[in-house]
Every structure is written in structure tokens, then in C-alpha cells.
Design a protein around this motif. Sequence first.
Motif, PDB file in Angstrom:
ATOM      1  N   LEU A 140     -12.087  -4.504  -5.501  1.00 19.93           N
ATOM      2  CA  LEU A 140     -13.489  -4.826  -5.257  1.00 19.93           C
ATOM      3  C   LEU A 140     -14.432  -4.145  -6.228  1.00 19.93           C
ATOM      4  CD1 LEU A 140     -13.886  -4.726  -1.414  1.00 19.93           C
ATOM      5  CD2 LEU A 140     -13.817  -6.685  -2.919  1.00 19.93           C
ATOM      6  N   ILE A 326     -10.935 -11.827   2.073  1.00 19.27           N
ATOM      7  CA  ILE A 326     -11.647 -12.465   0.963  1.00 19.27           C
ATOM      8  C   ILE A 326     -10.672 -13.292   0.155  1.00 19.27           C
ATOM      9  CG2 ILE A 326     -12.899 -12.028  -1.164  1.00 19.27           C
ATOM     10  CD1 ILE A 326     -13.980  -9.563   0.039  1.00 19.27           C
ATOM     11  N   PRO A 327     -10.889 -14.588   0.079  1.00 24.01           N
ATOM     12  CA  PRO A 327      -9.947 -15.410  -0.673  1.00 24.01           C
ATOM     13  C   PRO A 327     -10.185 -15.263  -2.165  1.00 24.01           C
ATOM     14  CG  PRO A 327     -11.710 -16.758   0.218  1.00 24.01           C
ATOM     15  CD  PRO A 327     -11.987 -15.364   0.656  1.00 24.01           C
ATOM     16  N   GLN A 455     -24.458 -13.321 -13.726  1.00 30.09           N
ATOM     17  CA  GLN A 455     -24.559 -12.474 -12.540  1.00 30.09           C
ATOM     18  C   GLN A 455     -24.911 -11.053 -12.918  1.00 30.09           C
ATOM     19  OE1 GLN A 455     -20.711 -13.060 -10.892  1.00 30.09           O
ATOM     20  NE2 GLN A 455     -21.337 -14.781  -9.646  1.00 30.09           N
TER      21      GLN A 455
ATOM     22  N   ASP C 160     -37.413  -7.327  -7.712  1.00 32.05           N
ATOM     23  CA  ASP C 160     -36.085  -7.168  -8.302  1.00 32.05           C
ATOM     24  C   ASP C 160     -35.344  -5.927  -7.863  1.00 32.05           C
ATOM     25  OD1 ASP C 160     -37.008  -8.553 -11.506  1.00 32.05           O
ATOM     26  OD2 ASP C 160     -36.314  -9.490  -9.657  1.00 32.05           O
ATOM     27  N   LYS C 163     -30.936  -6.978  -4.446  1.00 33.66           N
ATOM     28  CA  LYS C 163     -30.161  -8.124  -4.924  1.00 33.66           C
ATOM     29  C   LYS C 163     -29.444  -8.776  -3.759  1.00 33.66           C
ATOM     30  CE  LYS C 163     -30.763  -5.748  -8.696  1.00 33.66           C
ATOM     31  NZ  LYS C 163     -31.849  -6.073  -9.560  1.00 33.66           N
ATOM     32  N   ARG C 169     -26.142 -22.897  -6.276  1.00 34.17           N
ATOM     33  CA  ARG C 169     -27.538 -22.963  -6.608  1.00 34.17           C
ATOM     34  C   ARG C 169     -28.133 -24.230  -6.042  1.00 34.17           C
ATOM     35  NH1 ARG C 169     -30.944 -20.818  -9.950  1.00 34.17           N
ATOM     36  NH2 ARG C 169     -32.683 -22.201 -10.222  1.00 34.17           N
ATOM     37  N   TYR C 190     -32.079 -13.196  -6.532  1.00 35.37           N
ATOM     38  CA  TYR C 190     -30.934 -13.979  -6.074  1.00 35.37           C
ATOM     39  C   TYR C 190     -29.828 -13.905  -7.115  1.00 35.37           C
ATOM     40  CZ  TYR C 190     -28.433 -17.975  -4.041  1.00 35.37           C
ATOM     41  OH  TYR C 190     -27.507 -18.792  -3.457  1.00 35.37           O
ATOM     42  N   VAL C 191     -28.632 -13.564  -6.675  1.00 32.00           N
ATOM     43  CA  VAL C 191     -27.493 -13.560  -7.585  1.00 32.00           C
ATOM     44  C   VAL C 191     -26.527 -14.624  -7.099  1.00 32.00           C
ATOM     45  CG1 VAL C 191     -25.666 -12.181  -8.616  1.00 32.00           C
ATOM     46  CG2 VAL C 191     -27.782 -11.090  -7.875  1.00 32.00           C
ATOM     47  N   GLN C 192     -26.162 -15.512  -7.996  1.00 33.88           N
ATOM     48  CA  GLN C 192     -25.416 -16.664  -7.547  1.00 33.88           C
ATOM     49  C   GLN C 192     -23.930 -16.550  -7.802  1.00 33.88           C
ATOM     50  OE1 GLN C 192     -27.013 -19.932  -9.549  1.00 33.88           O
ATOM     51  NE2 GLN C 192     -24.984 -20.812  -9.471  1.00 33.88           N
ATOM     52  N   PHE C 193     -23.125 -16.882  -6.793  1.00 33.37           N
ATOM     53  CA  PHE C 193     -21.680 -16.807  -6.933  1.00 33.37           C
ATOM     54  C   PHE C 193     -21.070 -18.170  -6.701  1.00 33.37           C
ATOM     55  CE2 PHE C 193     -21.040 -12.280  -7.280  1.00 33.37           C
ATOM     56  CZ  PHE C 193     -22.256 -11.793  -6.852  1.00 33.37           C
ATOM     57  N   ASP C 194     -19.778 -18.246  -6.867  1.00 29.10           N
ATOM     58  CA  ASP C 194     -19.124 -19.547  -6.771  1.00 29.10           C
ATOM     59  C   ASP C 194     -18.533 -19.840  -5.419  1.00 29.10           C
ATOM     60  OD1 ASP C 194     -17.522 -20.860  -9.767  1.00 29.10           O
ATOM     61  OD2 ASP C 194     -19.309 -21.412  -8.616  1.00 29.10           O
ATOM     62  N   GLY C 197     -16.366 -16.269  -0.684  1.00 26.97           N
ATOM     63  CA  GLY C 197     -15.392 -15.201  -0.907  1.00 26.97           C
ATOM     64  C   GLY C 197     -15.886 -14.252  -1.978  1.00 26.97           C
ATOM     65  N   ASP C 198     -16.374 -14.840  -3.090  1.00 25.42           N
ATOM     66  CA  ASP C 198     -16.865 -14.001  -4.178  1.00 25.42           C
ATOM     67  C   ASP C 198     -18.088 -13.204  -3.775  1.00 25.42           C
ATOM     68  OD1 ASP C 198     -16.153 -16.518  -6.676  1.00 25.42           O
ATOM     69  OD2 ASP C 198     -14.901 -14.996  -5.754  1.00 25.42           O
ATOM     70  N   LEU C 200     -18.920 -12.074  -0.803  1.00 21.57           N
ATOM     71  CA  LEU C 200     -18.550 -10.939   0.046  1.00 21.57           C
ATOM     72  C   LEU C 200     -17.830  -9.868  -0.752  1.00 21.57           C
ATOM     73  CD1 LEU C 200     -17.611 -12.871   3.234  1.00 21.57           C
ATOM     74  CD2 LEU C 200     -19.413 -11.203   2.963  1.00 21.57           C
ATOM     75  N   GLY C 201     -17.003 -10.317  -1.711  1.00 19.95           N
ATOM     76  CA  GLY C 201     -16.318  -9.336  -2.552  1.00 19.95           C
ATOM     77  C   GLY C 201     -17.321  -8.474  -3.282  1.00 19.95           C
ATOM     78  N   HIS C 207     -21.766  -4.205  -5.538  1.00 19.59           N
ATOM     79  CA  HIS C 207     -22.492  -4.738  -6.687  1.00 19.59           C
ATOM     80  C   HIS C 207     -23.791  -5.418  -6.305  1.00 19.59           C
ATOM     81  CE1 HIS C 207     -18.874  -3.828  -8.898  1.00 19.59           C
ATOM     82  NE2 HIS C 207     -18.189  -4.465  -7.994  1.00 19.59           N
ATOM     83  N   ILE C 208     -23.877  -5.870  -5.059  1.00 21.27           N
ATOM     84  CA  ILE C 208     -25.150  -6.439  -4.596  1.00 21.27           C
ATOM     85  C   ILE C 208     -25.523  -5.780  -3.280  1.00 21.27           C
ATOM     86  CG2 ILE C 208     -25.039  -8.695  -5.705  1.00 21.27           C
ATOM     87  CD1 ILE C 208     -23.802  -9.820  -3.213  1.00 21.27           C
TER      88      ILE C 208
END
Lengths: 506, 141, 333
Positions: A140, A326-327, A455, C160, C163, C169, C190-194, C197-198, C200-201, C207-208
Amino acid sequence: MGNVQLLLEGIGTALSFQNLIAAFAGAIMGLIVGAMPGIGSLAGVALLLPLTFKMNPTTAIIMLAALYYSNMYGGSFSAILLNIPGDSPAIMTSLDGYPMSRKGEAGKALFTASVSSFIGGTIGIIMLTFIGPLAAKWGLSFGPAELTWLIVLALTSIGWLIGDKPAAGLLATALGMMIATVGFDKALGQPRFAFGNVNLFSGVAFIPLVIGMFGFGQVIDMVVNRDNYASVSSKKLSIKESIVNKDEAKRIAPVAVRSGLLGTFIGILPGAGATMGAFLSYVTEKKIGKNKDQMGKGAVEGVAAAEAANNGAAMGAFAPLLSLGIPGSGTSAVLLGGLMMWGLQPGPLLFKNNPDFVWGLIGSMYIGNIICLIIAILSIPILMKVVTVPSSLMVPLISSICIIGTYSVNNSMFDVYLMIGAGVLAYLMSLADIPAAPLLLSFVLTPMLEMYIRQSFDISGGSLGVFIQSPISKVLCTLIILFSVTPILLKIFNKKPPVDMSEMDA
Amino acid sequence: MKKGVSVGFILAGVYWIVMSFSYGLWVMNGPGGGFMPLIGGILAVIFGIAVLIEAIKEGTSPSFDFKVLIPVGALLAVIILSKLIGLILSIAVYLFIWLKFYEKESTKLTILVTILCPLACYLIFVMWLKAPLPRGILGIL
Amino acid sequence: MKKFVKIIASTLLVGALLTGCASGGAGKTGEGNGSFEPKREVEFVVPSSAGGGSDLNARIISEIAFKEGFTPKNFMVTNMPGGSGGVAFADVYSKKGNNETLMILHNGQIMSTIVNESPVTSDMLTYLPVVAFDNLLIVTRADSEYQDIEALLEAAKTPDKVKVGGSQRGNTDHLAFELMNKYAEVEASYVQFDGSGDVLGALLGGHIDAAICNPSDTLGQVQAGEVIPLAVFSQERIGKEFEDAPTFAELGYEGIEIDAVRAIAGPPEMSAEAIAFYDEVIRKVTETDQWKNEYLEPNNLEGVYMTSAEAKEFFEKEIEKYKEIFTEVGVIK
């Protein structure tokens, strides 16, 4: 140690008749699905999911998990025999596997692939057993900035694959980057280079590109250059002939272990999967391995590095899934959904609340891995017959597989057109001596890079500091500098005038 | 042909560079949509030129063989045909025509493959994986 | 060569046998449902790939509808991911007047097709029933410096500084974030993930600062105490482990309300009888126990049923709301 005992109990559960059959069924299905270009483990798992509702959770997920990791075994089959990687981790396998096949060593390549997969997978399971949750937590700490460096490391390493004609290889890398930027950008969500076609909004899909460039490209080559493809003679190819001799075994073993470890670690990281694992360990092998010159032309080390790593990574991906909920990839996301369907809540409490399930699953992975190895090796004689099929027959057969495989992924005929176009592209590139593999690799890596850079800046609010903040970032950064600068330094130092021997005698 | 191909890629690189500006290079404190395309385009132009120079030095290189159009044309025909009779059947047709007339294989072998291959595809993709393949206007298979 | 062929043939037979066992599933013939009944298998398009939430949604509806005999013809799920819904929308749009095609409609994709200027947007299709709400909430990790939503909002007043991560998006997570920024008058980034899962990781890895997601995404971590829910974007508090998280309304913030909505849609110009038929079938599906126990429950969804007419009204209002705020923020130009 508590874990060992739990593991033994788990293996006991896994050995129940029902669970053995489940593992067996999953393994066979995964091998077939993995060998076929196009459909990957994601579709296989997703489609089987509803059928497993009636089974008990442990049995069901044993079967699905078996399908997932046996997919890595199967992916090597089409890569080695037909030069069509079944999925992206298999690209690296085809780099050495297919040349071996052309040399008449298909059996050896398949054997090496299966055994290395087994070694890598086993290493992965062992790590999962003993330090799974810990490793996941450590994984992580790789956030967007750290992952950016990891990908840069990978991208700069593509250069090493190229060898004698760096310009062409780097051009291929650039082309891959360009193709990867077709589609939505993450920052503004605008479609790029789509020429107004909805199908290109989300970009060029990977499967049509890889099937097109490798599979259909192969077909085009076979039609245009018929004479190069005198079929490999059908000597009595048996299992005995495919078993590697002692010398080769000695070369394979350390490579497989090394790659298995590396692959597992990479699989644990969120956002990095089997493809990265296979790629980085192949490149590592090429840099520090003993037989680096032969790699790319048909060396067992290449196949071993790629296969051990991709199986290790598949196992590693279970660590964050089971211990953190977490997948790490599309397929594990489906498994996650399945777990929830059966009322199991993946997450830190899974080990505590449902130990029999978790250890039953892990126990079955050991067994499943052995089952996969046995089935894979037993299939070698059958698989090798594929090589003896004359190219006149191969051309239409591979073309058919290319069409159906491509279409079935997204039910899109547009993808099939893309596939055909990709094949023509590969042909044009071959006319200019430009290799295809770097294009595909940078195609896979560039979107990740784009996203992680985006990011990182979102998090830092625009400052560059985020990239050298954490210890991991600093280490990766140093590695990159080392790897890129070293060859340049070596070149400079080799330009020193040779020692004047006559001076020394005097 | 190597020269032609490298020129083609250089032009593509230029196009990417030009378009990248319209996608925004630096947006909201971070790289915009044009950031990567710009990098990719620039690299393509640089290395495209390098390959072009190599090509000029080398002189000759294999030329474009129009035989390429044969497999491409065949597949395009399969796609068009599939809109009428479905993919599986049009692949069967393709196999038959290709093996019999282009490869000049024996009739026995041709028929064998023409039946087995589409059957295998049907069993694996349609029945097992439930991936619906195009059925064509006539609605068969 | 012949032997090779024989081996392949026998493998195929085995495969076919295995398949035969697997694809079992007898369907009873349906009762007459008024004037419309599908004449052939209904194509059920899913705008995302196999295994995701929409895909599961479609498959379970298909299974229940056929098993219980609500429909005489099976619904066949077809995945068409791509273009954030764009490809599937375009495909269904091209089947004008076809009464045997359905599509899963998720309000996130309704939005993304508008934001991305896709050629086909949801108002060009036929709205069919709404079947579920998926709540959204904002969470943080257990050892975060912001232990409740007020603390987070206070810090977010500094531009800012805070985060917040979300998946994708122009989607519901993003919308929830923008609503929060606007109506709570803060300036978080706003930080955008895919994917969730990502997100929460990244949250757990430090990191956020916070993450927006659905309850099912983080149930396990909340149970284990690693993640704490800060507030929910729904109209009422979500039960079970998330009981302690207040709604924004409770805290005095008006307008910060949004749910992920799951519905069905069809091609344009579907006949009124066909619409009535699907209204009925889907209503019956949502009333079965299997729907509740095997879909709603495990996925923490709120069961809802709106007829197609109600759905149309609902979405038209929602879309206006979304358009307004996204235009304000500059996501829509």
C-alpha cells in the motif's frame, strides 16, 4: 508456528473430494481459456461465477482461483506455439518461446514454461502464506508517485530489449505511446484522436492490437514469405524429448526462483500485475543473467523468467485481495464480488472470521498448482503436434481464431477491423525492421504512466516534490539513474586508450 | 519501403504533436490531455528521422508485397458475409474456399477442417463461454 | 495429421459434454403477459465488462426472470464496454423500434456520456424501470487526523489541502465530490482513480485523505476498523456498520445528496406494450426473495422500483441537476 498449522488444516480441507474436483475443473478450464487468444481469465471467471452460486463458498472459490492462476500456464501455450500471446503477460514468453518453437524445440519451451510457472507460483503461494498480510500492507505504501517511478523504470528498460538497432526499437516505443493516447484523457475526459468514432473513445483495445500484430501479422508474414515456413518435421516428439537436460535445468532453476520472487512482489503492488512482473523480470534477466546474448533468440532463460514471474504475480495479487479486501486487477475484482455474494467479507477480518475458508483456499493453491503442472506437462505431446501443422493450414485456422477471439472480447466488429489494421501495421513495421514487442509494451505502460503522473500532481497540488518524498521513490529514482547512466558511463570508459604493453616490459 | 514507412511514422508523429496542443498541455496543476501525445509525437519524429537516415544509408530494403491484400481481403470478406449469415458460417465458407482454391488442399482435408473448426469455435465460444457471435440477418448461428 | 484431428475431436466432445452440464437451466414457459411477449431471446446489453456491478445486475435479473417464468424468452447478457457507456448507448440507439433489446443504465454513465460529448445520450433512449440505489459515502482511514466530517470540512476550507479520491471522471463519485465542494463551501481537491479498489488502496496507504465510494466497497475494512465512514450522500443514514455516519442534511448542508442509480433502458421507439411488459417483468423480479437475498443484501443496495414513466421523470430532473453543477465547475463546457 500458527500459520503452518492452519495451512496444514487448509490443505486437509483442500484434499476433500469435492474441492479436488473443483480445483481440477478450474485448472482445465483455465488452461484452455488461457491458451486461446482473446478471452482471458476475466471473462472466464465472470461467466462461471453465477454457476458457482449453488456450491459452497470454499469449493466455488477454489475453482475460480484455479481458473485464474492456471490461465497463466495456458497463456504460454499460444505464445510459444503460435506467437500469439494469449494475454499481455504472455508477450514476454513469446519473445523466446516462439523462436525456440521455430527451432524445433517447442517441447522444451513448453516444459520450461510449465515448470517455471510452477516454481514461480509456488514461491508466490509460500510468500502469501507466511507474509501475505504484511506484504499487502507494505504494498500500500506504493502510491501514485512511487508507481510513476516504477513505470519509468520499466519504460527505460524497454531500451535494453532492443539490442542492435536502438533507433528502430525506440521508434516502436514512441509509436506505442502514441497509440496509447487515443481515447479519453484522465484529466479532462475529452476524447483524443478518436476522429469522432465512438468506438475509439476509450482508446484502442489491447486484445485487437496484440492479436492483430502478433497473430494476424504472423498470418500475413506466412502468406507473403511462404518459403520461410517449411514446417518443422514431425519427428517422434515425445515427452522424453521435451524434458530439458541437466545443463538446461541448471540454467533454468536460479532464473525461475529469482523471477518468481520478483514477480510475486510486483503482483502484491496495487496497480502492477502479471504483465509488469513478467516484463521486469525478463529485463532483469537480460541485464544480469548469464546467457543474456541468447535471450530474444530462443533461450530457456527468457521463457523461465517470464513464466515464473507471471505466475508469481498472479499469486501475489491474492495478498491485497484476501487481507485488505482490495482487488488488484479486473479478475480479482470479480473474485471479490463473488466472495461478497457468498457472504464472505474480504478484508482484514477475513483471516480471523473465516479461517477455514482462507486456509482452505491457500491450501488448495498448492495442490492446484501441482495439478496445473501435471496437466500442462501431460498436454505437451498434444500441444507439440500443433507445430507440425503445415503453414498452409495454419493460415486460415489462425485467421479464424483471430477473428473470433477478437470479436468475443467486446462483441465489437470494430475491434476486428482494428485487429486487421494492426496486422497490416506489423507488416509495414517489419519492412522497416522495426520490432513489435516494444510497441506493445509501451502501449500497456503509457496509460498507467499518464494516470499515475496525473494523480501525483493532483495530490501534490502541482508541486514536483511529491516525486521524491518517500523512501521508495528515492530508491526507485536511484535505480533508474543507475540503469540509464551505467551503459553510457561504460561506453565512455571503454574509450580509454589501450594499455601500451611495450611500456610495461621495459 | 523502409524509407516510406519511416516517413509515414514521422508524419504521424507531427500530427500527434500538433493535436496535443489542442488537448491542453498543462491543466489544473497537472499534465493535461496533450502531455503524453506531445512526448510520444516528439520521440516518434526524432527516432523516425534516425530510422530514415539508416534507411537512406542502407539503400535497398524489402518492398511492399501486394500479396498482403489477400489475407486482408479474405478477412474483410468474412466480416461482410457474417452480416448476412453469421460469423460461424462465414468462417466455414472462408475455410472452404481458402483451403480448396488458394492452398489447393485435398477435398477430404478441406471438408474435415471446414466442419471441425467452426464446430469447435461454436462449442467453445458460443456454448461454453456464452459469447454471442454475430448471427447475421438470416438469424442462423 | 489424422491422429491430431482425432485428438482434437475427442477433446471437443468432452468439452461439449462439460458444457452441456454447465449450461443447464430449464426455463418454464411464461404466462401470457398481455399483448406483448418477446419472440426471441432478448439481448441485454451491459455497458461494462464482465464481472462489474452492472454486469452482475443484468445477470441476476436475467436469471430470476427466466427461472421464475416471468418471461418466455431468456435474456442474454452481452457485454459492450467502451467509451464509458458510449459504445453500448450507440449500439442500443441503432436498434430503433426493436422490442427485444435491453440495456443496463447507470446514472454514472448517463453523466459520462454527456460530459464526454458522446453521440448518444440517455435521453435519446427509452427509459425503463429503476431497480436500485447504491448509496455513496465518504470515508477516511482509522488513523487519519480527520476523525469526523466536520474536521475534514474545516480543513478543506484551505484550498487543495484535503485530497479526496474517487473512481473515474464525470461519474457519480465525482459529482458527489463537486456537490460537497459547492454546498459545504470548501475547496478540496479531487484525485481520480480507475476503480474503487485503487481508491481504497491509496487511502489506506496514506496517499489521499478521504475517499468516496459505495458501502459494499469498504464493508470489510469498516468492520475491521481500518476505515471510518465520515458522512453519507444519501437521504437517510445507511444501516449496519455505517450507522454512525450522518447525512449531510443532518449537519445542516442542503443539496449534498446523490445516489448511484441502477436502472434499465431500451432502444428508442419501443412499443407501449413492450414497455408495459418489461415494467411488469422487472417489477416481479424486484419482488422476489432471490433478488433481495442474493443481490440487494450482499451488495448493500437499496431496493427501489420506479416504473418507466416514473423513471423518465426522475432522470430528466436528475440530469438537469447534474448538468448545472458540472457546467459550473467547468467539467462540461
